[in-house]
Design an enzyme around this catalytic site. Structure first.
Site, mmCIF file in Angstrom:
data_model
loop_
_atom_site.group_PDB
_atom_site.id
_atom_site.type_symbol
_atom_site.label_atom_id
_atom_site.label_comp_id
_atom_site.label_asym_id
_atom_site.label_seq_id
_atom_site.Cartn_x
_atom_site.Cartn_y
_atom_site.Cartn_z
ATOM 1 C CG HIS A 70 -0.135 0.207 2.464
ATOM 2 N ND1 HIS A 70 0.485 -1.302 3.544
ATOM 3 C CD2 HIS A 70 0.272 1.301 3.666
ATOM 4 C CE1 HIS A 70 0.732 -0.928 4.727
ATOM 5 N NE2 HIS A 70 1.078 0.292 4.285
ATOM 6 C CD GLU A 76 1.841 2.416 6.760
ATOM 7 O OE1 GLU A 76 1.435 0.809 6.203
ATOM 8 O OE2 GLU A 76 2.802 2.929 5.978
#
Length: 164
Positions: free
Chosen positions: A130, A156
């Protein structure tokens, strides 16, 4: 023998499959290539590798920077795919790269083959495909769906913005 658990992630159920050789896959249910390549039907049950995977995913989804590198992965790809997947594991948490950069690291001129290998990554989140964008920093495909890719990138890095 393959053993399977269903992990309830914030993004929906994930199928975690392991054997005594390592983690065989972590797929979002319904994603492209879901449980592809299993030569036998996994049985629902408990397995130490699945227990470790669940704990690491719990920590990841709770916001911790998790190092998945100690998790044993069953080699399932071609030599080229395995090389690409090893490179993906080097992308730092909260950062991104692009297909072209990965291709250069492998001595290739085009990122197209890299994209094909990335698309077949059976270890969602654990091998962080990703984190790969196109040359312009825009989102491209993700086997689990672009909505999940955006969520993971923003999870993140809260400052990550989707480029149009």
């Amino acid at each position: 023998m393959y053993v399977k658990n269903i992990y309830q992630s914030p993004l929906g159920p994930m199928s975690l499959v392991a054997s005594d050789r390592g983690l065989r896959g972590a797929w979002f249910e319904g994603q492209k290539y879901f449980e592809r390549g299993l030569d036998e039907k996994p049985v629902l049950g408990s397995h130490p590798i699945l227990n470790s995977t669940r704990l690491l995913l719990d920590a990841y989804f709770s916001g911790e920077q998790v190092d998945f590198s100690d998790l044993p992965l069953e080699p399932v790809g071609t030599d080229f795919q395995e090389k690409v997947w090893r490179l993906l594991k080097e992308i730092p948490h909260g950062q991104t790269t692009n297909y072209g950069r990965l291709a250069q690291q492998l001595g290739l001129r085009s990122g197209q083959a890299v994209g094909g290998a990335i698309g077949r990554n059976p270890y969602s989140i654990i091998v962080p495909c990703h984190r790969v964008l196109n040359q312009k920093g825009q989102l491209t495909g993700y086997a689990g769906g672009l909505d999940k890719k955006i969520w993971l990138l923003q999870h993140e890095n809260p400052h990550f913005e989707v480029k149009k």
